[in-house]
Motif scaffolding. Sequence first.
Motif, PDB file in Angstrom:
ATOM      1  N   LEU A   3       0.852  -1.200   0.000  1.00 45.51           N
ATOM      2  CA  LEU A   3       0.000   0.000   0.000  1.00 45.51           C
ATOM      3  C   LEU A   3       0.882   1.242   0.000  1.00 45.51           C
ATOM      4  O   LEU A   3       1.821   1.335   0.802  1.00 45.51           O
ATOM      5  CB  LEU A   3      -0.899  -0.022   1.246  1.00 45.51           C
ATOM      6  N   ASN A   4       0.599   2.158  -0.871  1.00 43.89           N
ATOM      7  CA  ASN A   4       1.284   3.453  -0.876  1.00 43.89           C
ATOM      8  C   ASN A   4       0.659   4.305   0.238  1.00 43.89           C
ATOM      9  O   ASN A   4      -0.410   4.903   0.063  1.00 43.89           O
ATOM     10  CB  ASN A   4       1.127   4.119  -2.252  1.00 43.89           C
ATOM     11  N   ALA A   5       1.321   4.352   1.383  1.00 46.15           N
ATOM     12  CA  ALA A   5       0.729   4.974   2.579  1.00 46.15           C
ATOM     13  C   ALA A   5       0.516   6.476   2.394  1.00 46.15           C
ATOM     14  O   ALA A   5      -0.479   7.031   2.885  1.00 46.15           O
ATOM     15  CB  ALA A   5       1.612   4.709   3.794  1.00 46.15           C
ATOM     16  N   ASP A   6       1.435   7.130   1.700  1.00 41.37           N
ATOM     17  CA  ASP A   6       1.287   8.580   1.503  1.00 41.37           C
ATOM     18  C   ASP A   6       0.078   8.888   0.617  1.00 41.37           C
ATOM     19  O   ASP A   6      -0.713   9.782   0.920  1.00 41.37           O
ATOM     20  CB  ASP A   6       2.563   9.166   0.872  1.00 41.37           C
ATOM     21  N   ALA A   7      -0.044   8.128  -0.470  1.00 46.11           N
ATOM     22  CA  ALA A   7      -1.177   8.343  -1.385  1.00 46.11           C
ATOM     23  C   ALA A   7      -2.486   8.009  -0.677  1.00 46.11           C
ATOM     24  O   ALA A   7      -3.485   8.734  -0.805  1.00 46.11           O
ATOM     25  CB  ALA A   7      -1.006   7.477  -2.631  1.00 46.11           C
ATOM     26  N   LYS A   8      -2.478   6.931   0.083  1.00 48.02           N
ATOM     27  CA  LYS A   8      -3.686   6.527   0.831  1.00 48.02           C
ATOM     28  C   LYS A   8      -4.134   7.657   1.756  1.00 48.02           C
ATOM     29  O   LYS A   8      -5.320   8.006   1.820  1.00 48.02           O
ATOM     30  CB  LYS A   8      -3.355   5.249   1.631  1.00 48.02           C
ATOM     31  N   ARG A  13      -8.221  11.505   2.977  1.00 49.12           N
ATOM     32  CA  ARG A  13      -8.563  12.807   3.565  1.00 49.12           C
ATOM     33  C   ARG A  13      -9.418  13.660   2.634  1.00 49.12           C
ATOM     34  O   ARG A  13      -9.887  14.724   3.029  1.00 49.12           O
ATOM     35  CB  ARG A  13      -7.291  13.553   3.970  1.00 49.12           C
ATOM     36  N   LYS A  14      -9.589  13.203   1.398  1.00 49.35           N
ATOM     37  CA  LYS A  14     -10.475  13.930   0.468  1.00 49.35           C
ATOM     38  C   LYS A  14     -11.949  13.599   0.721  1.00 49.35           C
ATOM     39  O   LYS A  14     -12.838  14.253   0.170  1.00 49.35           O
ATOM     40  CB  LYS A  14     -10.151  13.568  -0.990  1.00 49.35           C
ATOM     41  N   TYR A 158      -9.248  14.351  10.647  1.00 49.24           N
ATOM     42  CA  TYR A 158      -9.496  13.057  11.308  1.00 49.24           C
ATOM     43  C   TYR A 158      -9.691  12.110  10.143  1.00 49.24           C
ATOM     44  O   TYR A 158     -10.751  12.046   9.545  1.00 49.24           O
ATOM     45  CB  TYR A 158     -10.739  13.105  12.195  1.00 49.24           C
ATOM     46  N   GLY A 159      -8.620  11.418   9.817  1.00 51.77           N
ATOM     47  CA  GLY A 159      -8.703  10.533   8.666  1.00 51.77           C
ATOM     48  C   GLY A 159      -7.364  10.398   7.996  1.00 51.77           C
ATOM     49  O   GLY A 159      -6.384  11.054   8.346  1.00 51.77           O
ATOM     50  N   GLY A 160      -7.317   9.543   7.023  1.00 57.26           N
ATOM     51  CA  GLY A 160      -6.094   9.279   6.271  1.00 57.26           C
ATOM     52  C   GLY A 160      -5.494   7.949   6.633  1.00 57.26           C
ATOM     53  O   GLY A 160      -4.602   7.465   6.041  1.00 57.26           O
TER      54      GLY A 160
END
Length: 160
Positions: A3-8, A13-14, A158-160
């Motif tokens: 999993l690409n953690a940064d992209a996730k 968060r969108k 709150y998320g990501g």
Amino acid sequence: MTLNADAKKVLLRKIPHGLFICGVREGDQVNGFTASWVTQGSFEPPLVVMAVRSDSTSHGMIERSTRFSLNVLRADQKDLAAVFFKPQAGVGGRFDAAPYDEGPLGLPLLKDAVGGVECELVGSVAHGDHTVFVGEVKTATLIADGEALNLASTGWNYGG
Ligand SMILES: Cc1cc2nc3c(=O)[nH]c(=O)nc-3n(C[C@H](O)[C@H](O)[C@H](O)COP(=O)(O)O)c2cc1C
């Protein structure tokens, strides 16, 4: 596959979120906390879906009482949302900042908000650090229709 953690994080968060005060009651004890991971899940019956931290006080209260309320905050009630996510000395103390009435199901409904619904728990998924609770909306109280508080307007995450 990794999993690409940064992209996730950027992408999750969108997801747009509102900000709500979830109310719970177990016997004489009431509690409330700020919840943003909330959405509608069905028209008929009307269902809402809410993810709740498994290590929170309210999580166990929802599991045991099988009920919860969701209070919709007005756009100008950011300060109140902050009260309801900060740690508290005793369970339920956050309501000192926000008087409530008991709804028909006995759950806390804020006196000053857009309004609130009371839900009966009809399902849950416990997997990960939050449990996804599904509630059937049994009562709805509209105090004054108007713009509701949303997470994006607060600058909080709150998320990501
Ligand atoms: C912006 C924001 C949104 C939050 N959304 C949720 C949420 O959707 N679900 C959740 O369980 N906690 C959420 N929290 C955290 C709870 O409000 C916090 O853990 C609270 O202290 C739990 O209270 P309790 O332990 O008395 O039940 C959020 C916190 C912040 C700052």
